[in-house]
Design a protein around this motif. Structure first.
Motif, short mmCIF file in Angstrom:
data_model
loop_
_atom_site.label_atom_id
_atom_site.label_comp_id
_atom_site.label_asym_id
_atom_site.label_seq_id
_atom_site.Cartn_x
_atom_site.Cartn_y
_atom_site.Cartn_z
N ALA A 83 -22.20 47.68 75.63
CA ALA A 83 -23.62 47.75 75.21
C ALA A 83 -24.04 46.51 74.21
CB ALA A 83 -24.12 48.86 74.90
N GLN A 85 -27.48 44.82 72.22
CA GLN A 85 -28.90 44.77 71.98
C GLN A 85 -29.36 44.00 70.81
OE1 GLN A 85 -31.70 46.95 73.30
NE2 GLN A 85 -30.34 47.79 74.92
N ASN A 117 -34.40 49.76 75.49
CA ASN A 117 -33.13 50.34 75.66
C ASN A 117 -32.21 50.79 74.61
OD1 ASN A 117 -33.49 50.73 78.26
ND2 ASN A 117 -32.92 48.78 78.76
N TYR A 118 -32.67 50.17 73.32
CA TYR A 118 -31.81 50.62 72.14
C TYR A 118 -31.42 51.98 71.79
CZ TYR A 118 -29.88 50.22 67.33
OH TYR A 118 -29.07 50.09 66.45
N ARG A 119 -32.52 52.95 72.34
CA ARG A 119 -32.34 54.07 71.93
C ARG A 119 -31.51 54.96 72.78
NH1 ARG A 119 -35.57 58.58 73.53
NH2 ARG A 119 -37.13 56.98 74.51
N LYS A 120 -31.13 54.24 74.12
CA LYS A 120 -30.35 54.83 75.11
C LYS A 120 -28.72 54.40 74.78
CE LYS A 120 -29.47 53.30 79.32
NZ LYS A 120 -30.00 52.00 79.65
N ASP A 121 -28.85 53.15 74.27
CA ASP A 121 -27.62 52.67 74.02
C ASP A 121 -26.90 53.12 72.66
OD1 ASP A 121 -27.31 51.16 76.34
OD2 ASP A 121 -27.78 49.34 75.53
N ALA A 123 -28.06 55.86 70.79
CA ALA A 123 -28.65 57.16 70.35
C ALA A 123 -28.57 57.39 69.03
CB ALA A 123 -28.44 58.14 71.34
N ASP A 134 -40.83 56.70 71.15
CA ASP A 134 -41.16 55.36 71.60
C ASP A 134 -42.43 55.03 70.71
OD1 ASP A 134 -39.48 55.30 73.71
OD2 ASP A 134 -41.01 56.86 74.90
#
Ligand SMILES: Nc1ncnc2c1ncn2[C@@H]1O[C@H](COP(=O)(O)OP(=O)(O)O)[C@@H](O)[C@H]1O
Ligand SMILES: [Mg+2]
Lengths: 888, 253
Positions: A83, A85, A117-121, A123, A134
């Motif tokens: 990942a 970011q 997508n930061y939150r996803k990568d 978390a 968001d």
């Protein structure tokens, strides 16, 4: 052919001797293999935990104007990643918000820009408290300071530009603020920077539109980072994993030459883990090796118990024409059978024991296989030392050594002449005193330096204590049975009558054997005691550690400066079946000068009902008096040592803090009086914090809200309690319910995180086996060797009671003397270990925890096995007396 | 004269002792009937393996017969035979290794609950009679084979038993030593009515005894040409008899 016959004969005629030796070897192998596999497994677990606990492996800070694409390409060549970011950082002069008709302003802050997508990568970096995840996010403390909630507007002060406004979408917690805002590139060893108090996070686009202009005028106030998660293809040992990650980071930095610096979070984490891993190795070795040594001793003793008979067999074989070569061949075969049998059995035992007692630790990795192989080799070596070597020695000295070895006042051994025991004990105390007084570090793993070392010399003290006491036992036993003979006889005159003299005389002349038995029992008992005491203390401390993190068995928290956990809800929680006690606690913020610190409002009298307040939490090492001091002064406050230093505080000094008032949301001065120094406290952070009376804080701020509720449970079923609590508190925004088990699982700093349970469980069960071996088995074997004596006594007309006098006196003497020395030694060694391994404990334990139940079990096991051995010998020797007189 | 007082010590009828040997029954002693009188000097002669030890052990109550009866008429119940009335001398060295000579000699007395001082005096006396006082404080491991056997004899004498059972006491000794041992034994028993049974295959020993029993493959032949005193009391009532069958599967080991 001769060999096969011999083996068959051995198996059918002396199965005890063969099986006893095999059992001894098997125990040794099993213990050694278990220790090895645990070391490997704990290293692997630590590496995994370290990896899992790092949300962002690398933060690559780009130099201004660097092309991110080039760095990304270089990254791909240096390390495989899963990942990536881009995160933008900008400095702000401060934030302002207008709510409920008042205006709040903060000091300087940071504004981050993150992609969708930061939150996803990554978390774990952002923990939602209120509202959406968001859009525009505000950190909890900032939200508290500004008194904003989702929907409110915040004004961002930009250097050199007009202020900009954003609308809040959510409030978050930044659990990893330290690493997120770390100053990348500062040399290792520099004091870490405190994370900013005020943080806003914007979507990447919005950030660019606000701060790209700021970058023009103030390029220093803005920078970019690449956040990277690596593909964790790392060696299982923390030390090697650290080295590999470290090398990859250096490699990348070399590749991108000056256009970026790597903030190696993963490396730093593994770096810290190395120390724990070394500590755990030291622990495992130190707890386990005495057991291994003991089982080696026991094996040697078991085989030595049959040495007279072996010598006789050997001379018989030789009179029948066997050559020395053939005799050695036979002994060689026997030791091979014992060695391989013991090794196979031992490995099997280790696998089964680990499977039963600690499922999931048996790793079939190269490292653990290597350990098992080592254990097997040691087992074979032990068999050779126990069987082949004595045979070779006897064969070499052609004169058959008779029972002279046992009886007779042979010369004092060298160690007694030079007072080795006294020397070792003195050394133990001197080294221990030095270690204890200087706060010596057992494990040295300087941050950022790849070499880590264990200073094994700190183990000189316990080792010397062990050896010295064993030798001293031999000396004292010898003196007591030698010069103290007449006194002993007088003492035993009452129970033994006229036999007392000969009973003691016979013990006295065999005192070499008797005192070695006493020493062996002492060592076995001390092994069981020290392992159990250390283990219990360690577990208690691991619990204290977890309690320190989680506050109590169960913790319910809402964000500071929220409306708190209502009283009605607290009453409801108190009513739950598994709740033994419940205590509210305030968690707010207070300005100490310009420094914002956590402040905890407690009820000093009742808080100890839910959680253990350790002496080590306070600078004066006295929890009771510290809490009493707080209770006796309504406006009392306990502060950190740092604050005491900064403000030159003396007991009773006035300390003005600023706390947020409920009325106007502003920070107002509240006077406190300094009553003591607190170092650690349940739920409190590791850096500076304040501890005051909840009532006083409530009155002064007009806010009696409870931000934390601590619960002590009645039983261990905390999972279902959690399930009951959650629906009750779910209406509260940002509420978090955690239990101590989860905390225990996730604490990854400090050695108490190492799961000793597996090894100690195995060791504690082995310790009982070894105890039984050292007491009953040794007694039975020794008595079997002397069954001729008992047969003669029987033929002379000894009644069972009189035969018993000999047996019980010896058995009880060995058990009582060995047991007493062993218990004392065990506690001594445990105390020394706790002291030597102080670094393991955070905080160090107040007292040794005593495992009563285990000690009772161990005592019962030794007494039982002694009694069984005596009764067995008693009944056998009267039955088999004719045979005993007939043979030889 | 007490020496010749017609006291029957042991009366045995049809004594049988069988052993289990590798699955089959082996008869070590077959229907032995005999009497032992006070003051008897009996040589029990037989080859090795003929059943001598088996018989002695039965006589001393160390072992129980498979069949037949044995009564210790003049001695009392079996439980009371040792240490006071019956003493053994074994073929193998049978001193207690961790005890000194004097302690070994006083051991039977101590086992008989004799006060320690009296036991010590009696033991010293016994050693004196055998001219062994010099060895009193020595440990068995410091003694020669002959000395050990003489101490074993001294041990039997200290308690003044009524019956001494010596199982090949000279078996391990060379000729002069054996003679010395026997001389000692006979001399000290000369004026007592202590009965003596010596198992031996040495004709020299046998020649010095009044009676001569032979045993062959478990069959005992008692000598009929004795001095006649015994035949006078032909039928004493057995005061105690033991007919204890052996357990079925007494292991040979
Ligand atoms: N405990 C025993 N188990 C089996 N056989 C035995 C046992 N004791 C003696 N025997 C056998 O009984 C026979 C007689 O033995 P023993 O009385 O010792 O003879 P002796 O003393 O005349 O040499 C021997 O054949 C011996 O092997
Ligand atoms: Mg015999």
């Amino acid at each position: 052919m001769l060999i096969l016959l011999w083996l068959k004969g051995l198996l059918s005629r002396r199965p005890g001797r063969l099986l006893g030796a095999i059992a001894g070897v098997a125990l040794t192998v099993a213990l050694l293999a278990a220790i090895g596999v645990f070391i490997v497994a704990s290293g692997a677990t630590m590496t995994q935990r370290a990896i899992a606990s790092v949300p962002v492996d690398w933060q690559i800070q780009l130099a201004p104007g660097t092309d991110a694409k080039a760095v990304t390409d270089a990254l791909g060549q240096s390390a495989a990643y899963s990942a990536l970011q881009t995160v933008c950082y900008a400095d702000s002069d401060g934030f302002t918000a207008k709510t409920k008709g008042t205006v709040q302003t903060t000091g300087a802050g940071k504004v981050l820009g993150i992609g969708p997508n930061y939150r996803k990568d990554f978390a774990p970096e952002l923990r939602p408290l209120i509202g959406s995840l968001d859009g525009v996010l505000v950190a909890q403390q900032t939200a508290a300071n500004l008194q904003v909630a989702p929907g409110d507007t915040i004004t961002i002060q930009r250097p050199g530009l007009p202020a900009a406004e954003v609308k809040v979408d959510g409030v978050i917690d930044l659990p990893f603020a330290d690493s997120l805002f770390q100053a990348i590139g500062t040399p290792a060893g520099m004091a870490p920077q405190a994370p900013p108090d005020n943080v806003l996070i914007l979507p990447l686009q919005q950030w660019h539109s606000l701060f790209d202009p700021q970058a023009q005028g103030h390029p220093d106030s803005v920078h970019l980072q690449l956040h990277v998660r690596l593909i964790h293809n790392l060696p299982p040992t923390p030390i090697k994993a650290y080295t590999q990650v470290e090398q990859q980071a250096r490699n990348l930095e070399a590749r991108i030459a000056g256009s970026g610096i790597v903030g190696d979070n993963l490396g730093a984490k593994l770096d810290g883990t190395r120390k724990d891993s070394l500590y755990s190795q030291v622990l495992f070795l130190f707890l386990g090796l005495p057991g291994v040594i003991l089982s080696v001793l026991l094996t040697l003793a078991v085989t030595a118990a049959g040495s007279d008979r072996r010598r006789q067999e050997q001379s018989l074989l030789r009179t029948r024409g066997a050559t020395i070569g053939q005799i050695l061949q036979l002994a060689g075969v026997e030791s091979a059978v014992v060695g391989t049998g013991g090794a196979v059995l031992g490995l099997g035992l280790a696998v089964i024991a680990m499977g039963l007692l600690t499922p999931g630790t048996l790793l079939l990795t190269v490292n653990s296989v290597v350990w098992m192989a080592i254990a097997a080799v040691v087992g074979v070596g032990l068999a050779v030392a126990a069987i082949l070597y004595p045979a070779w020695k006897t064969a070499r000295s052609s004169t058959v050594v008779s029972a002279k070895a046992i009886i007779g006042n042979s010369r004092k051994p060298l160690w007694r002449q030079i007072w080795l025991d006294g020397f070792l004990l003195t050394l133990a105390f001197v080294v221990f005193w030095r270690t204890a007084s200087t706060g010596y570090q057992v494990v040295l793993a300087p941050e950022g330096v790849p070499q880590a070392s264990v200073s094994y010399d700190s183990f000189i003290a316990p080792v010397c204590l062990w050896l010295g006491t064993a030798l001293l036992t031999l000396r004292l036993g010898d003196v007591a049975l030698g010069r103290g003979r007449s006194t002993l006889t007088q003492l035993l005159r009452v129970p033994l009558g006229s036999l007392a003299g000969v009973v003691i005389a016979s013990l006295s002349r065999q005192r070499r054997v008797v005192t070695s038995s006493i020493a062996l029992v002492a060592i076995a008992v001390s092994f069981a005691v020290s392992t159990a005491v250390f283990n219990t203390t360690y577990n208690a401390q691991a619990r204290v550690d977890a309690e320190l993190t989680n506050g109590a068995d169960v913790q319910v928290v809402v964000p500071p400066n929220s409306t708190g956990i209502p009283l009605t809800m607290q009453t409801q929680l108190k009513g739950l079946a598994n709740v033994a006690a419940l205590q509210p606690m305030q968690h707010r913020f207070a300005y100490v000068g310009r420094d914002l610190q956590d402040i905890y409002g407690i009820d000093p009298v009742n808080l100890p009902t839910v959680t253990h307040i350790a002496d080590a939490y306070f600078a004066n090492h006295d929890a009771q008096s510290s809490l009493a001091a707080l209770a006796s002064r309504a406006d009392g406050i306990l502060v950190s040592a740092e604050t005491v230093r900064d403000f030159q505080l003396k007991s009773g000094d006035l300390l003005n803090l600023r706390l947020q008032n409920a009325q106007d949301g502003q920070y107002h001065i509240v006077p406190f009086h300094f009553v003591g120094v607190v170092k650690e406290f349940p739920t409190a952070p590791t850096d500076s914090f304040l501890l005051a009376n909840a009532d006083y804080i409530a009155k002064q701020t007009g806010n009696s809200a409870t931000e934390t509720v601590l619960i002590r449970t009645k039983n261990r079923d905390r999972a279902s309690l959690l399930a009951q609590i959650k629906p009750i508190v779910s209406p509260l925004a940002g509420v978090k319910v955690t239990d101590i088990d989860a905390a225990q699982r996730t604490i990854s700093s400090g050695l108490t995180a190492v799961d000793l349970r597996g090894l100690t469980r195995i060791e504690l069960s082995f310790a009982i086996l070894l105890l039984v071996g050292a007491t009953g088995l040794m007694l039975a074997l020794g008595m079997a060797e002397r069954r001729r004596t008992f047969a003669i006594l029987d033929a002379l007309g000894a009644k069972p009671r009189q035969l018993g006098s000999f047996l019980w006196t010896e058995g009880l003497l060995v058990l009582l003397a060995g047991g007493t020395v062993g218990v004392l030694l065990g506690f001594g060694v445990a105390a020394m270990l706790v002291k030597v391994l102080t670094g393991v404990f955070d905080p160090p334990p107040d007292v040794l925890a005593i495992p009563w139940l285990y000690l009772l079990m161990a005592a019962i096991a030794s007494v039982l096995s002694t009694v069984i051995a005596i009764l067995g010998t008693q009944s056998l020797s009267s039955k088999a007396s004719l045979e005993a007189l007939r043979d030889t | 004269m007490t020496k010749l007082s017609p006291n029957l010590l042991i009366e045995a009828q049809n004594l049988r002792r069988t052993y289990h040997q590798g699955g089959s029954l082996f008869t070590a002693l077959d229907s032995a009937s005999f009497q032992v009188w006070a003051g008897d000097r009996i040589a029990l002669i037989g080859r090795s393996g003929s059943g001598k030890s088996t018989l002695l052990n039965l006589m001393g109550g160390l072992d129980t017969p498979t069949d037949g009866t044995i009564a210790w008429v003049g001695l009392g119940p079996r439980e009371t035979l040792r240490p006071a009335k019956v003493a053994f001398v074994f073929q193998m060295p049978s001193l207690l290794a961790p005890l000194t000579v004097i302690e070994n000699v006083e051991m039977p007395l101590l086992l008989g609950d004799t006060p320690i001082e009296i036991a010590r005096t009696a033991a010293m006396e016994a050693l004196e009679r055998l001219q062994l006082t010099a060895l009193a404080q020595k440990l068995p491991e410091e003694l020669s084979g002959g000395q050990i056997q003489r101490i074993a004899v001294a041990r039997t004498l200290a308690y003044h038993p009524k019956l001494i059972l010596a199982d090949e006491p000279t078996g391990q000794l060379d000729h002069p030593t054996a003679t010395l041992l026997l001389d000692t034994l006979f001399n000290t028993l000369k004026d007592t009515d202590t009965a003596l049974v010596i198992a031996t295959h040495d004709p020299l020993v046998a020649d010095r005894m009044h009676k001569r029993w032979t045993i062959q493959h478990g069959i005992l032949q008692t000598d009929s040409s004795h001095n006649g005193l015994q035949t006078v009391n032909a039928t004493p009532q057995p005061k105690l008899s033991i007919t204890r069958p052996m357990p079925k599967n007494s292991a040979p080991f």
